[in-house]
Design an enzyme around this catalytic site. Structure first.
Site, PDB file in Angstrom:
ATOM      1  N   GLU A 107       0.822  -1.257  -0.014  1.00  0.00           N
ATOM      2  CA  GLU A 107      -0.006   0.068  -0.055  1.00  0.00           C
ATOM      3  C   GLU A 107       0.908   1.205   0.028  1.00  0.00           C
ATOM      4  O   GLU A 107       0.358   2.272  -0.583  1.00  0.00           O
ATOM      5  CB  GLU A 107      -0.697   0.085   1.309  1.00  0.00           C
ATOM      6  CG  GLU A 107      -2.014  -0.969   1.023  1.00  0.00           C
ATOM      7  CD  GLU A 107      -3.041  -0.709   0.068  1.00  0.00           C
ATOM      8  OE1 GLU A 107      -3.233   0.217  -0.201  1.00  0.00           O
ATOM      9  OE2 GLU A 107      -3.550  -1.658  -0.278  1.00  0.00           O
ATOM     10  N   SER A 480     -43.758 -37.463  34.583  1.00  0.00           N
ATOM     11  CA  SER A 480     -43.374 -37.493  36.050  1.00  0.00           C
ATOM     12  C   SER A 480     -42.220 -36.795  36.553  1.00  0.00           C
ATOM     13  O   SER A 480     -42.262 -36.951  37.937  1.00  0.00           O
ATOM     14  CB  SER A 480     -42.986 -39.068  35.802  1.00  0.00           C
ATOM     15  OG  SER A 480     -44.124 -39.883  35.441  1.00  0.00           O
TER      16      SER A 480
END
Length: 783
Positions: A107, A480
């Site tokens: 860059e 249950s």
């Protein structure tokens, strides 16, 4: 020669000026120089006038980017990220040198030499472009920062001039390191990733500090064109760009010859699913997101909030795997439903590949359950292709699940044939097996009963298929598994574990049930006559539970259950409550069973331990209710101990005996639950420091199978989790609390010794000695 008639000599003529080319050139040059000076003066004047009007640099000098909401486990593993921009802010000193050099090489390799605008770079690019080379730009990193923060991307001279001015201003106000830090945190790198730290996690699943030279070069190639050089979408172009950057780094002497050779040949492992995190905790992340949004509203997604949950990676992994295994075991016990869809595969390879790729995109994988399209099929072999393009062959045992649908005589609408979309999975080796995505759903939650911290939570089989969280949102009949709360209530009304109760048929009119006349039955339609309450719970006898509730009163049973966190409006005061005919969620059950596990204290399960801002400042922190605090006690310590004692017997000798057989521990307790017509299957169990609740059922309630029970469906999930969660935990024996007395092998409240309190129900006169029957004898009767 004669003189003129006027006499005298002729008049002299003036010389003609000589306009030489040299003089013309000098004139032109002087004019041009004058114009240039005027132009420069005009430009300088314009820039001087524009400079004071440039935007303030507050957004740079006080850099505060939009930071996503990030959610972590208690041991700091990232499990979720929410926000438009996925970003992790990293300071300059924490950015590895190799990442900085990779970026600078491609860059702006003169970044530390120029003053914001690289005039040599501009000249070099101009010459390169004029000689016909691939077009180059000359924007510096500082100019890119100026453009990204303050300017549009339009290509005009005015914008370029402002960009240069801003670059100059930035260089005057920030150091080079500060500029580079801002750039490396702000730049967009594809996949909603902003900044190189986030990109390292998204593309490689790594912290930025751990990336290699090759990975740094791959990431450095993204700023120019995040989509074109995205290694997930365009791996070939991304690699070409990476190789060029590695060459640049080598040419600039940023890396050695050895590093260059190693990096250019390194095989990179790209995360193809860039949204995946290190642990399957999608339901947890979504719960946390919703809770945080209630408090912080829209700031939730931009302030960089960090949410730390109570779950741990190890426990969450164990829960996820146990649930998936339990559900798939259920699927294998039931028939294959056939392919998900059929397509016509074109004869031309190129067209066929496109058609297959397009169709498989509509059938996303569910972790290790992978979609495939059948290319060839016979009763002995199936050839299929995966979304990756890999062709697989399935033979032998891998065909067993779908064998009936491989026959040429099978119905065409369900036969496994060319063009069928099927599901496959790999076993422990490399063999492939035909399977199917389950229709049944499941949930699991584990909490610490001391304070309610949720250690693991799985809200369903696959979050991507269904966002419905069955732990918190599924109101189902507990069956249950609700019975212990009725038993606990009876202990407060004078019952003891040795109370004899008749296991015999019973019937009620509509007034007692709140509906119609009722003739309940035991699950197995077997009745054994008088038995102790302890044995009744161990064997999960419906008649015992019903008689208990009938004696203590349904209204009392309902009110007593609220102590454990159950909603009274969802558990009406009718005798059907004895069989768990109300409604609850796995989350509620976790809190309720924690009361038995912690000695009688009500706690509230919670999922978030703290929330911090981006700087680590604590914004909110959990202050949970804790066991041991008198204000939180909801049942007597003796009651909790006796219930724990009976629930341990369930896990040793009763419907959950497999738990003790597999885990080989004496400190586990719990209760199975199966509702009418086997619609819901539960197991709720615990060790003194860990409660776990497992549930299986269909979203649209229907029969799970006549032989399917909580013990066969939900219990294996609970055991699978506990095998890992309790692996290093010592066995804990709970001391007998004050106020209990022992007669034989049974314990009683000191104020209700044998011969007092409720001795029996519906069994006629019973001698006190009968209540003292040894627990060993009771155990022997179970078999």
């Amino acid at each position: 020669m004669k003189a003129s008639q006027h006499g005298g000599s002729p008049a002299p003529q003036s010389p003609t000026p000589k306009h030489t080319p040299k003089r013309i050139l000098l004139t032109i040059l002087a004019a041009l120089a004058g114009l240039a000076v005027c132009g420069v003066l005009v430009v300088v004047f314009a820039l001087a006038m524009a400079y004071p009007n440039l935007p303030a640099l507050d957004t740079l000098t006080d850099y505060r980017p939009k930071m996503p909401l990030r959610i972590f486990t208690a041991d700091n593993v990232l499990i979720g990220e929410f926000g438009e921009e996925r970003r992790t802010l990293v300071h300059f000193k924490d950015i590895p040198d190799v990442m900085k050099k990779a970026v600078l090489s491609i860059e702006d390799d003169r970044f530390y030499e120029h003053g914001g605008v690289d005039y040599w770079g501009i000249l070099r690019a101009a010459v390169h472009n004029a000689t016909g080379g691939a077009r180059q730009g000359a924007s510096t990193i500082t100019q890119q920062v100026a453009r990204n923060f303050f300017l549009s991307s339009e290509q005009t001279l005015k914008r370029k001039a402002y960009e240069a001015l801003l670059a100059y201003k930035i260089e005057k106000n920030l150091t080079k390191d500060q500029i580079l830090e801002v750039y490396m945190n702000q730049i967009y790198l594809g996949q909603r990733a902003f900044g190189f730290s986030s990109a390292a996690q998204i593309y490689f699943g790594k912290d930025l500090k751990d990336i290699s030279v090759a990975e740094a070069a791959m990431l450095a190639g993204l700023p120019k064109a995040p989509s074109a050089y995205n290694p997930v979408v365009n791996p070939k172009r991304a690699r070409m760009r990476q190789q060029y950057i590695l060459q640049r780094m080598h040419d600039l002497r940023y890396i050695t010859d050895a590093q260059y050779e190693q990096a250019k040949n390194e095989e990179l492992k790209i995360k193809t699913d860039s949204t995946a995190f290190g642990v399957h905790a999608e339901y947890v992340a979504e719960m946390a997101r919703q809770l945080v949004y209630e408090q912080f509203k829209e700031d939730t997604y931009t302030r960089g909030l960090n949410v730390f949950t109570t779950i741990t990676k190890a426990d969450q992994d164990a829960a996820y795997l146990a649930l998936r295994r339990g559900v798939m075991d259920y699927e294998r016990r039931h028939p294959y439903r056939g392919p998900e869809k059929y397509i016509e595969i074109p004869s031309a390879k190129g067209e066929a590949d496109e058609a297959i790729e397009a169709e498989l995109a509509e059938h996303p994988d569910s972790d290790d359950i992978v979609a495939a399209i059948v290319l060839q099929a016979s009763p002995t072999q199936v050839k299929a292709v995966l979304a990756s393009g890999e062709e697989i062959t399935i033979t032998g045992a891998g065909l067993a699940f779908a064998r009936d649908w491989l026959s040429p005589k099978a119905a065409e609408t369900r036969r496994v044939r060319r063009g069928a979309v099927i599901r496959v999975t790999q076993d422990g080796g490399s063999s492939w097996n035909i399977t199917q995505l389950p229709e049944v759903e499941s949930a699991f939650i584990a909490v610490t009963p001391d304070d309610g911290a949720i250690r693991a939570l799985v809200g369903g089989f696959d979050f991507n298929r269904s966002k419905f969280n069955h732990v918190t949102q599924a109101w189902r009949q507990p069956g249950s598994s609700f019975k212990p709360f009725i038993y606990s209530a009876s202990l407060e009304r004078g019952f003891s574990p040795a109370t004899l109760i008749n296991d015999a048929p019973i019937s009620f009119d509509a007034g007692a049930t709140g509906g119609q006349a009722w003739e309940p039955k035991n699950y197995d339609n077997k009745y054994e006559g008088p038995m102790t309450m302890r044995r009744g719970l161990t064997k999960s006898k419906n008649m015992i539970s019903i008689r208990i509730l009938n004696k203590i009163g349904a209204r009392y049973g309902q009110e007593y259950a609220t102590r454990f966190g159950f909603d009274p409006d969802k558990n009406p005061p009718y005798l059907t409550l004895a069989l768990g005919a109300g409604a609850t969620t796995p989350l509620q059950m976790a809190g309720a069973y924690s009361v038995f596990a912690n000695g009688g204290y009500r706690i509230s399960p919670y999922i978030i331990s703290k929330v911090t801002d981006a700087d680590g400042k604590v914004l909110s922190e959990a202050r949970p209710d804790r066991a041991g605090v008198d204000a939180n006690r909801v049942i007597d310590e003796r009651n909790a101990w006796l219930m724990d004692s009976m629930l341990k017997d369930v896990a040793r000798y009763g419907t959950a005996a497999k738990a003790s057989q597999v885990l080989k521990r004496t400190d586990i307790a719990g209760k199975t639950g199966t509702t009418n017509d086997s619609i819901d299957a539960w197991f709720a169990g615990y060790q003194p420091h860990l409660v776990g609740i497992a549930w299986i059922g269909y979203d649209q309630p229907r029969n799970l199978g006549n032989k399917e029970t909580g013990g066969g469906l939900a219990l294996p999930i609970w055991i699978g989790f506990m095998q890992k969660a309790l692996k290093s935990e010592p066995v804990l024996d709970r001391p007998v609390p004050p106020g209990l007395v022992q007669y034989g092998d049974e314990f009683y409240y000191a104020e209700n010794p044998p011969g007092t309190g409720v001795q029996s129900l519906d069994v006629g006169p019973v001698a006190p000695a009968a209540e003292q029957k040894s627990r060993d004898a009771v155990r022997n009767e179970l078999f």
